[in-house]
Write an enzyme that holds these catalytic residues in place. Structure first.
Site, PDB file in Angstrom:
ATOM      1  N   ASP A   1      -7.065  -3.181  14.453  1.00  0.00           N
ATOM      2  CA  ASP A   1      -8.466  -3.561  14.198  1.00  0.00           C
ATOM      3  C   ASP A   1      -8.568  -4.750  13.245  1.00  0.00           C
ATOM      4  O   ASP A   1      -9.638  -5.056  12.740  1.00  0.00           O
ATOM      5  CB  ASP A   1      -9.241  -2.356  13.641  1.00  0.00           C
TER       6      ASP A   1
ATOM      7  N   HIS B   1      -7.008  -5.085  10.289  1.00  0.00           N
ATOM      8  CA  HIS B   1      -6.891  -4.837   8.842  1.00  0.00           C
ATOM      9  C   HIS B   1      -5.573  -5.379   8.299  1.00  0.00           C
ATOM     10  O   HIS B   1      -4.552  -5.375   8.987  1.00  0.00           O
ATOM     11  CB  HIS B   1      -7.092  -3.358   8.495  1.00  0.00           C
TER      12      HIS B   1
ATOM     13  N   GLU C   1      -9.511  -1.945   5.476  1.00  0.00           N
ATOM     14  CA  GLU C   1     -10.104  -1.577   6.749  1.00  0.00           C
ATOM     15  C   GLU C   1     -11.364  -2.404   7.026  1.00  0.00           C
ATOM     16  O   GLU C   1     -11.910  -3.028   6.110  1.00  0.00           O
ATOM     17  CB  GLU C   1     -10.469  -0.086   6.710  1.00  0.00           C
TER      18      GLU C   1
ATOM     19  N   ASP D   1       0.821  -1.211   0.000  1.00  0.00           N
ATOM     20  CA  ASP D   1       0.000   0.000   0.000  1.00  0.00           C
ATOM     21  C   ASP D   1       0.857   1.265   0.000  1.00  0.00           C
ATOM     22  O   ASP D   1       2.082   1.200   0.163  1.00  0.00           O
ATOM     23  CB  ASP D   1      -0.953  -0.005   1.210  1.00  0.00           C
TER      24      ASP D   1
END
Ligand SMILES: N[C@@H]1[C@@H](O)[C@H](O)[C@@H](COP(=O)(O)O)O[C@@H]1O
Length: 310
Positions: free
Chosen positions: A141, A143, A148, A72
């Site tokens: 979280d 991801h 996400e 990314d």
């Protein structure tokens, strides 16, 4: 999904470094048949990069015929900004190894047409025959890359708005100022990662323990995109003890029990290749007994991955 637990984060990094080194060496890449490696950013993989640089300096691995694809990149951050993922990768890894710069692929978050940039990235991965091994980290979280919570499990490389939790987590790289953290990123999709022939995830520290618990013990869910790896035929999470904080005792015991119950190399049907690795590897009796189970596990997982790797 294989879960490997080591006491300390340094041991996790060493384990993954040795794995990647062996994997590249066994693959024996050439210019015509390069090893295609997916790579992450983040603080967790840093000790892996340090260890890989050392392995390169010691002559134990070469990246000359390795092609990399990063997971990314932020949208709108200058390539030369200290916190761009371009800068991160060159500073912490590429500048220190023998990789050919034309073999480095990182999404361009400043491309005139971001959608086209993403399509071209997917096309290039495909043209190279797919990713052999995708190394990744995980957000608190759950991801993976920048997929996400709520990301489509069928997603491919695309523009993604970042979740508030990610912006807060990454503010530490921007002097703690939430306003300086880019709001969007380009990221490979969940499906892009799922199509890699092998996926290895590093997770260290208690901040990752809930994500690991969800990914390993709960069902597959777009709210924890790491959990997609339950459906991958060859995925491994390598975690330290801190990251197991939220796991059930049973989960940890199962992870440790596999090496104990597995057959010895001599008892396995294809013992020839395994034994050869055992003879040439620098395994201690302890690490050998824990690796036997992993060999057996790999044998059952994928014919394209050499047996004696872990
Ligand atoms: N896009 C990256 C992820 O690829 C990375 O896994 C995560 C965790 O980073 P760290 O290892 O610093 O906790 O950070 C970012 O969100």
């Amino acid at each position: 999904m294989r879960l490997i637990i080591r006491n300390r984060s340094e041991e996790v990094a060493k384990y993954i470094c040795e794995y990647i080194t062996k994997r590249i060496n066994i693959f024996a890449p050439t210019a015509e048949r390069p090893f295609v490696l997916g790579l992450p950013t983040g603080s967790s993989p840093l000790p892996i990069y340090h260890a890989l640089i050392t392995a390169y300096e010691q002559g134990r691995v070469s990246f000359r015929n390795v092609v990399t694809f990063n997971m990314d990149e932020y949208v709108g951050l200058e390539r030369n900004h200290a916190e761009s993922y371009h800068s991160f990768m060159y500073t912490n890894f590429f500048r220190h190894i023998d990789i050919n710069t034309k073999n480095i692929n990182i999404l361009d978050g400043n491309a005139a047409n971001l959608a086209e940039e993403c399509l071209a990235y997917e096309a290039k991965i495909k043209a190279l025959g797919g990713i052999e091994l995708f190394l990744g980290g995980v957000g608190s979280d759950g991801h993976i890359a920048f997929n996400e919570p709520g990301s489509s499990l069928a997603s491919r490389t695309r523009v993604k708005s970042l979740a508030y939790e990610t912006i807060v987590a990454n503010a530490r790289f921007f002097n703690g100022d939430l306003n300086l953290v880019p709001r969007m990123a380009l990221t490979v999709g969940v499906q892009t990662i799922m199509e890699a022939r092998e996926v290895i995830i590093i997770a260290t520290g208690t901040a990752k323990s809930l994500a690991i618990q969800q990914a390993v013990e709960s069902g597959v869910s777009h709210m924890c995109t790491l959990s997609c790896l339950q459906l991958h035929p060859c995925s491994t999470l390598v975690v330290d003890e801190d990251a197991t904080l939220e796991l059930r005792v049973k989960t940890v015991k199962v992870s440790f029990s596999i090496p104990k119950t597995a057959l010895t190399p001599d008892e396995t049907p294809n013992n020839a290749s395994i034994s050869k690795e055992f003879q040439t590897g620098d395994l201690t009796p302890d690490s050998m007994s824990s690796r036997i189970g992993e060999f057996k596990f790999l044998a059952a997982r994928s014919a394209t991955i050499p047996l004696a790797l872990t």
